[in-house]
Design an enzyme around this catalytic site. Structure first.
Site, PDB file in Angstrom:
ATOM      1  CE  LYS A  83      -6.650  -2.639 -28.529  1.00  0.00           C
ATOM      2  NZ  LYS A  83      -5.664  -2.212 -29.527  1.00  0.00           N
TER       3      LYS A  83
HETATM    4  O1  G3P Z   1      -2.602  -0.794 -30.001  1.00  0.00           O
HETATM    5  C1  G3P Z   1      -2.452   0.076 -28.937  1.00  0.00           C
HETATM    6  C2  G3P Z   1      -1.068   0.599 -28.690  1.00  0.00           C
HETATM    7  O2  G3P Z   1      -0.123  -0.395 -28.869  1.00  0.00           O
HETATM    8  C3  G3P Z   1      -0.776   1.894 -29.351  1.00  0.00           C
HETATM    9  O3  G3P Z   1       0.580   2.240 -29.302  1.00  0.00           O
HETATM   10  O4  G3P Z   1       2.473   3.589 -30.126  1.00  0.00           O
HETATM   11  O5  G3P Z   1       0.126   4.381 -30.550  1.00  0.00           O
HETATM   12  O6  G3P Z   1       1.099   4.441 -28.265  1.00  0.00           O
HETATM   13  P1  G3P Z   1       1.092   3.740 -29.573  1.00  0.00           P
END
Ligand code: G3P
Length: 220
Positions: A83
């Protein structure tokens, strides 16, 4: 549609993997920090539980250090996806790794223009963050619709749209209607997908009526 679970919690991954409905895992530096576990051994353990792609994110932001980190990460297991952030250095690394048959997930995508760059760099996945756009009063799902449409115009692009930063089951059903290939969601949101009050009510009535009938399916 493929379902990835967005967590670095090994117990949550095990529980969901047991359903047979999980196709991969995504992690990020914040989730790794939250787990309290050492990064490389943790990714190794996750890769043993789930056969599909497991995203492990580089921590550096300069190309040379990211390249060295990616080398360590891709040696963990065959199903590790590297990633990288959607930056010039991240996309340069994406291009290099993709040429070498390594799957790359380009993360922190917030615009259709950025998604085009990720596809041009040969990313296996691009991760648009819908929830974080919604959080700032922008339309996260509109971005998904735009990216899916743009990628369809260019069949040579092999990048899959991995809808990330999901906050509710609605995001998942909308993504499916739009034709996004993958979603990644926290375990709590995936658990919510199973639930409907009419399912619970209906099942309770079936169980009660069946018990009244006095019958059994399994005979001794
Ligand atoms: O893994 C990346 C993403 O899904 C993060 O989500 O909830 O931290 O905006 P969030």
């Amino acid at each position: 549609m493929k379902f990835f679970v967005d967590t670095a919690d090994i117990h949550e991954i095990e529980e969901l993997a047991a359903t047979g409905l999980i196709d991969g895992v995504t992690t990020n530096p914040s989730l790794i920090a939250k787990s309290g576990k050492e990064f490389v051994p943790l990714i190794k353990d996750i890769c043993k539980i789930v056969n599909g792609p497991v995203s492990a994110e580089v921590a550096a932001t300069d190309f040379e250090t990211m390249r060295k980190e990616a080398e360590v990460l891709r040696n963990i297991a065959n199903n590790v996806t590297i990633k990288v952030p959607l930056t010039p250095a991240g996309l340069k690394l994406c291009k290099l790794l993709s040429h070498d048959d390594t799957k790359v997930n380009v993360t922190l995508c917030f615009s259709a223009a950025q998604a085009i760059l990720a596809a041009k760099a040969g990313a296996a996945f691009v991760s648009p963050f819908v929830g974080r756009l919604d959080d700032i009063s922008m339309n996260g799902m509109q971005l998904i619709e735009d990216i899916v449409k743009i990628y369809k115009n260019y069949p040579a692009y092999k990048t899959e749209v991995l809808v990330a930063s999901i906050r509710s089951p609605m995001h998942i059903t909308q993504a499916a209607k739009m034709g996004a290939q993958v979603i990644t969601a926290p375990p709590s949101v995936i658990q919510q997908l199973f639930k409907h009050p009419l399912t619970d009510q209906g099942l309770a009535a079936f169980v009660e009526d069946w018990n009244k009938s006095g019958q059994t399916i399994l005979k001794d």
